[in-house]
Design a protein around this motif. Structure first.
Motif, PDB file in Angstrom:
ATOM      1  N   VAL A  77       0.780  -1.328   0.041  1.00 26.82           N
ATOM      2  CA  VAL A  77       0.081   0.131  -0.018  1.00 26.82           C
ATOM      3  C   VAL A  77       0.824   1.275   0.223  1.00 26.82           C
ATOM      4  CG1 VAL A  77      -1.873  -1.316   1.122  1.00 26.82           C
ATOM      5  CG2 VAL A  77      -0.373  -0.024   2.650  1.00 26.82           C
ATOM      6  N   TYR A  78       0.458   2.169  -0.908  1.00 21.08           N
ATOM      7  CA  TYR A  78       1.161   3.270  -0.940  1.00 21.08           C
ATOM      8  C   TYR A  78       0.923   4.500  -0.027  1.00 21.08           C
ATOM      9  CZ  TYR A  78       4.059   7.114  -2.748  1.00 21.08           C
ATOM     10  OH  TYR A  78       4.976   8.079  -2.890  1.00 21.08           O
ATOM     11  N   VAL A  79       1.677   4.859   0.901  1.00 22.54           N
ATOM     12  CA  VAL A  79       1.424   5.863   1.948  1.00 22.54           C
ATOM     13  C   VAL A  79       2.343   7.000   1.848  1.00 22.54           C
ATOM     14  CG1 VAL A  79       0.405   3.950   3.475  1.00 22.54           C
ATOM     15  CG2 VAL A  79       3.242   4.900   3.577  1.00 22.54           C
ATOM     16  N   ASP A  80       1.870   8.142   2.310  1.00 19.96           N
ATOM     17  CA  ASP A  80       2.560   9.514   2.214  1.00 19.96           C
ATOM     18  C   ASP A  80       3.491   9.633   3.363  1.00 19.96           C
ATOM     19  OD1 ASP A  80       1.929  10.529  -0.297  1.00 19.96           O
ATOM     20  OD2 ASP A  80      -0.246  10.846   0.352  1.00 19.96           O
ATOM     21  N   PRO A 119      11.398   1.207   9.303  1.00 18.57           N
ATOM     22  CA  PRO A 119      11.501   1.776   8.296  1.00 18.57           C
ATOM     23  C   PRO A 119      12.916   1.553   7.259  1.00 18.57           C
ATOM     24  CG  PRO A 119      10.235   3.253   9.389  1.00 18.57           C
ATOM     25  CD  PRO A 119      10.989   2.332  10.350  1.00 18.57           C
ATOM     26  N   GLN A 120      12.698   0.871   6.162  1.00 22.71           N
ATOM     27  CA  GLN A 120      14.071   0.682   5.379  1.00 22.71           C
ATOM     28  C   GLN A 120      14.271   1.621   4.292  1.00 22.71           C
ATOM     29  OE1 GLN A 120      16.071  -2.122   6.527  1.00 22.71           O
ATOM     30  NE2 GLN A 120      14.727  -1.895   8.190  1.00 22.71           N
ATOM     31  N   LYS A 121      15.377   2.001   3.920  1.00 27.23           N
ATOM     32  CA  LYS A 121      15.567   2.927   2.822  1.00 27.23           C
ATOM     33  C   LYS A 121      15.285   2.013   1.452  1.00 27.23           C
ATOM     34  CE  LYS A 121      18.730   6.151   4.369  1.00 27.23           C
ATOM     35  NZ  LYS A 121      20.007   6.960   4.237  1.00 27.23           N
ATOM     36  N   ASN A 136      12.183   7.813   0.063  1.00 27.93           N
ATOM     37  CA  ASN A 136      11.687   6.550  -0.611  1.00 27.93           C
ATOM     38  C   ASN A 136      11.934   5.315   0.564  1.00 27.93           C
ATOM     39  OD1 ASN A 136      11.224   7.742  -2.769  1.00 27.93           O
ATOM     40  ND2 ASN A 136      12.475   6.461  -4.211  1.00 27.93           N
ATOM     41  N   LEU A 137      10.774   4.886   1.103  1.00 27.93           N
ATOM     42  CA  LEU A 137      11.021   4.045   2.298  1.00 27.93           C
ATOM     43  C   LEU A 137      10.045   2.908   2.200  1.00 27.93           C
ATOM     44  CD1 LEU A 137      10.919   6.750   5.237  1.00 27.93           C
ATOM     45  CD2 LEU A 137      12.949   5.312   4.450  1.00 27.93           C
ATOM     46  N   PHE A 138      10.139   1.837   2.909  1.00 28.36           N
ATOM     47  CA  PHE A 138       9.300   0.805   3.076  1.00 28.36           C
ATOM     48  C   PHE A 138       9.371   0.049   4.288  1.00 28.36           C
ATOM     49  CE2 PHE A 138      13.325  -1.309   1.837  1.00 28.36           C
ATOM     50  CZ  PHE A 138      13.345  -2.848   2.226  1.00 28.36           C
ATOM     51  N   ARG A 139       8.388  -0.772   4.638  1.00 29.76           N
ATOM     52  CA  ARG A 139       8.172  -1.547   5.681  1.00 29.76           C
ATOM     53  C   ARG A 139       7.398  -2.756   5.889  1.00 29.76           C
ATOM     54  NH1 ARG A 139       7.952   0.993  11.769  1.00 29.76           N
ATOM     55  NH2 ARG A 139       8.720  -0.609  13.015  1.00 29.76           N
ATOM     56  N   TYR A 140       7.702  -3.864   6.138  1.00 28.51           N
ATOM     57  CA  TYR A 140       6.889  -4.956   6.059  1.00 28.51           C
ATOM     58  C   TYR A 140       6.237  -5.101   7.564  1.00 28.51           C
ATOM     59  CZ  TYR A 140       8.634  -6.297   1.487  1.00 28.51           C
ATOM     60  OH  TYR A 140       8.925  -6.393   0.006  1.00 28.51           O
ATOM     61  N   GLY A 141       5.072  -5.711   7.160  1.00 26.17           N
ATOM     62  CA  GLY A 141       4.318  -6.054   8.420  1.00 26.17           C
ATOM     63  C   GLY A 141       3.413  -7.417   8.369  1.00 26.17           C
ATOM     64  N   ARG A 142       2.817  -7.832   9.308  1.00 31.87           N
ATOM     65  CA  ARG A 142       1.799  -8.993   9.243  1.00 31.87           C
ATOM     66  C   ARG A 142       0.489  -8.534   9.712  1.00 31.87           C
ATOM     67  NH1 ARG A 142       3.698 -13.910   7.220  1.00 31.87           N
ATOM     68  NH2 ARG A 142       5.619 -14.334   7.428  1.00 31.87           N
ATOM     69  N   LEU A 196       4.672   1.539   1.669  1.00 32.62           N
ATOM     70  CA  LEU A 196       5.491   2.121   0.764  1.00 32.62           C
ATOM     71  C   LEU A 196       5.491   3.388   0.673  1.00 32.62           C
ATOM     72  CD1 LEU A 196       7.433   1.337  -1.852  1.00 32.62           C
ATOM     73  CD2 LEU A 196       5.402   0.878  -3.073  1.00 32.62           C
ATOM     74  N   SER A 197       6.421   4.126   0.295  1.00 30.50           N
ATOM     75  CA  SER A 197       6.551   5.659  -0.199  1.00 30.50           C
ATOM     76  C   SER A 197       7.753   5.637  -0.987  1.00 30.50           C
ATOM     77  CB  SER A 197       6.509   6.405   1.210  1.00 30.50           C
ATOM     78  OG  SER A 197       6.181   7.855   0.785  1.00 30.50           O
ATOM     79  N   THR A 198       7.393   6.023  -2.173  1.00 26.29           N
ATOM     80  CA  THR A 198       8.387   6.506  -3.169  1.00 26.29           C
ATOM     81  C   THR A 198       8.177   8.037  -3.628  1.00 26.29           C
ATOM     82  OG1 THR A 198       7.225   5.103  -4.862  1.00 26.29           O
ATOM     83  CG2 THR A 198       9.004   3.773  -3.626  1.00 26.29           C
ATOM     84  N   PRO A 199       8.300   8.972  -3.145  1.00 26.43           N
ATOM     85  CA  PRO A 199       7.996  10.235  -3.496  1.00 26.43           C
ATOM     86  C   PRO A 199       9.242  10.724  -4.725  1.00 26.43           C
ATOM     87  CG  PRO A 199       8.846  10.590  -1.365  1.00 26.43           C
ATOM     88  CD  PRO A 199       8.540   9.022  -1.729  1.00 26.43           C
TER      89      PRO A 199
END
Length: 183
Positions: free
Chosen positions: A107-110, A130-132, A142-148, A158-161
């Motif tokens: 899911v894309y988040v700001d 959060p990971q680069k 530009n960051l991402f993070r996984y969860g369950r 996910l955020s990729t501005p």
């Protein structure tokens, strides 16, 4: 796009992703709280479940499996999630990312920090900080993070501005949901 002008049979995009959950009401509560998801309609209900040889054949289900409920859910802009609550013999927990098949959806988040707070408050478990973004996806913000999710499925926040590096080498621009209207 290259090639012929005949686009018959080609996809226009992803419409939805199907996800089987142990309890549809619990899954809806999580998705609503974590992502402000909107249940659109229930296509199968407990009063009229789908079962039997024809259903088993259509969905490639183990004999005796019952589709108790199905609900189409909107999640911001982009594809929907179609939740299935099924009960049957020999069900397994959610697949791990190393198993074959759909391993996660993103899911894309700001605001990744705010998204993480909502995710955990709704009952999700985050797997890391959060990971680069790596390699071509690396860039400011530009960051991402996984969860369950509570039922075990992996979901990526996910955020990729900063998209210049990967857009520069891609034959088409990668999809990005449009910005939310300012309220």
């Amino acid at each position: 796009m290259t090639g012929s002008n005949d686009h018959s049979g080609l996809p226009r995009g992803i419409d939805h992703v199907g996800v089987t959950v142990p309890n549809i009401d619990d899954a809806l509560r999580f998705l609503e709280e974590a992502f402000d998801a909107v249940p659109l309609y229930r296509n199968v209900t407990p009063d009229h479940p789908q079962k039997g040889p024809e259903t088993e054949k259509i969905l490639d289900l183990v004999k005796g499996t019952v589709v108790r409920e199905m609900c189409m859910v909107a999640l911001g802009e982009g594809p929907c999630i179609e939740l299935f609550e099924m009960h049957g013999p020999a069900q397994h927990p959610a697949a791990r990312p190393c198993d074959f098949g759909l391993q996660h959806f993103a899911v894309y988040v700001d605001d990744i920090e705010a998204a993480c707070r909502r995710f955990t408050a709704a009952g999700g478990v985050l797997l890391t900080d959060p990971q680069k973004q790596p390699s071509l996806e690396e860039g400011p913000g530009n960051l991402f993070r996984y969860g369950r999710a509570p039922w075990g499925m992996v979901i990526e926040l996910l955020s990729t501005p900063s998209r210049g590096r990967f857009d520069a080498v891609s034959p088409e621009k990668r999809y990005q949901p449009p910005p939310r209207d300012a309220v």
